[in-house]
Design a protein around this motif. Structure first.
Motif, mmCIF file in Angstrom:
data_model
loop_
_atom_site.group_PDB
_atom_site.id
_atom_site.type_symbol
_atom_site.label_atom_id
_atom_site.label_comp_id
_atom_site.label_asym_id
_atom_site.label_seq_id
_atom_site.Cartn_x
_atom_site.Cartn_y
_atom_site.Cartn_z
ATOM 1 N N ARG A 113 35.801 -38.934 69.120
ATOM 2 C CA ARG A 113 35.757 -37.946 68.037
ATOM 3 C C ARG A 113 36.155 -36.571 68.569
ATOM 4 O O ARG A 113 36.866 -35.816 67.880
ATOM 5 N N PHE A 114 35.731 -36.216 69.782
ATOM 6 C CA PHE A 114 36.145 -34.939 70.365
ATOM 7 C C PHE A 114 37.664 -34.899 70.532
ATOM 8 O O PHE A 114 38.307 -33.880 70.228
ATOM 9 N N GLY A 115 38.231 -35.995 71.025
ATOM 10 C CA GLY A 115 39.674 -36.042 71.207
ATOM 11 C C GLY A 115 40.424 -35.898 69.901
ATOM 12 O O GLY A 115 41.440 -35.195 69.833
ATOM 13 N N ARG A 116 39.931 -36.548 68.859
ATOM 14 C CA ARG A 116 40.567 -36.442 67.543
ATOM 15 C C ARG A 116 40.473 -35.017 67.008
ATOM 16 O O ARG A 116 41.446 -34.487 66.437
ATOM 17 N N MET A 117 39.338 -34.366 67.200
ATOM 18 C CA MET A 117 39.174 -32.985 66.751
ATOM 19 C C MET A 117 40.170 -32.065 67.442
ATOM 20 O O MET A 117 40.783 -31.195 66.814
ATOM 21 N N SER A 118 40.352 -32.245 68.748
ATOM 22 C CA SER A 118 41.285 -31.409 69.498
ATOM 23 C C SER A 118 42.713 -31.616 69.005
ATOM 24 O O SER A 118 43.490 -30.655 68.865
ATOM 25 N N THR A 119 43.070 -32.864 68.715
ATOM 26 C CA THR A 119 44.423 -33.168 68.223
ATOM 27 C C THR A 119 44.688 -32.514 66.876
ATOM 28 O O THR A 119 45.758 -31.930 66.639
#
Length: 257
Positions: free
Chosen positions: A212-218
């Protein structure tokens, strides 16, 4: 003091959970913001908690001059009435993904919802598996039972801050300055939980949160690069993305320790 008691309900129907697992000791914010918790396990302690909420919130039974939230809001309202200007942004009532149609507000609102739900998952997992230092099963895996020690510590270090203060709050502020449509009103945060997430099931697998953190950053990267995003807010979005990336790295560092 039983003035809040409900006579026809037994204590077993009023209380849930295990008092020995409540995070009221060794909690990171206890000494920082004058938050002093105590365990709620029966009618007496529940009444004490209600009294504290009423005193701090409404000023009920508080001594003269006590700075309750209600008194603070009344002071703000008095100053607002006397002020010769409109102190509020023209934000629409009850912003949501159906009413906010203009970019980048629409995409940023979707990001806000994802970040908000992510934090709820973090808090749900934290409070589901917290184990106080005084618990007989705690040493040497405080604050969570093995094998969740690293995940628990990572959640405590990231869920309250920076997730709450350096991601969700500033994104909410930015939304109140973005046009929502052609009616001249601005957007705003929507505290929406999609149906698929409403159970908020605790997740013990750290990859769930890392994903979820990675998706938010993207998503933030796409918003920063978008031609629809005003240049004035891109530096703020860049800073928020840096916070998300830093939070992701810290999360990984803690669970890997």
């Amino acid at each position: 003091n039983n003035r809040y008691d409900v006579p026809d309900l037994e204590p077993s129907k009023l209380f849930a959970g295990n008092v020995n697992r409540e995070p009221f000791t060794n909690f990171q914010f206890t000494g920082y913001f004058n938050i002093f918790e105590f365990p709620v396990s029966d009618r007496r302690t529940a009444n004490a908690a209600l009294d504290l909420v009423l005193k701090q919130g409404e000023g009920i039974a508080a001594q003269p001059g006590y700075s309750s939230h209600f008194c603070t809001f009344c002071d703000i309202y008095t100053e607002l009435v006397a002020a010769p200007f409109d102190a509020a942004w023209p934000v629409m009532n009850n912003p949501n993904h159906l009413k906010v149609r203009e970019e980048p507000a629409r995409s940023l609102l979707a990001f806000f919802t994802d970040a908000y739900v992510t934090q709820l998952y973090m808090l749900t997992t934290f409070y589901s598996f917290f184990l106080p230092e005084s618990h007989p099963d705690a040493p040497p895996t405080f604050p969570f039972p093995a094998p969740l020690t690293g995940l628990s510590a990572a959640l405590q270090e990231t869920a309250f801050a920076p997730m709450m203060t350096m991601v969700i709050r500033p994104v909410g502020e930015i939304l109140t300055r973005l046009p929502a449509g052609d009616d001249g009103l601005f957007a705003g945060p929507s505290w929406f939980i999609p149906p698929a997430d409403q159970d908020l099931t605790p997740h013990t697998d750290s990859t769930f949160f890392m994903g979820r953190f990675g998706r938010m950053s993207t998503v933030l990267a796409h918003l920063i690069a978008s031609v629809h995003t005003p240049s004035a807010i891109k530096p703020r979005l860049t800073y928020i993305q840096q916070n998300v990336d830093r939070m992701q790295r810290n999360f990984l560092r803690i669970i890997s320790a």
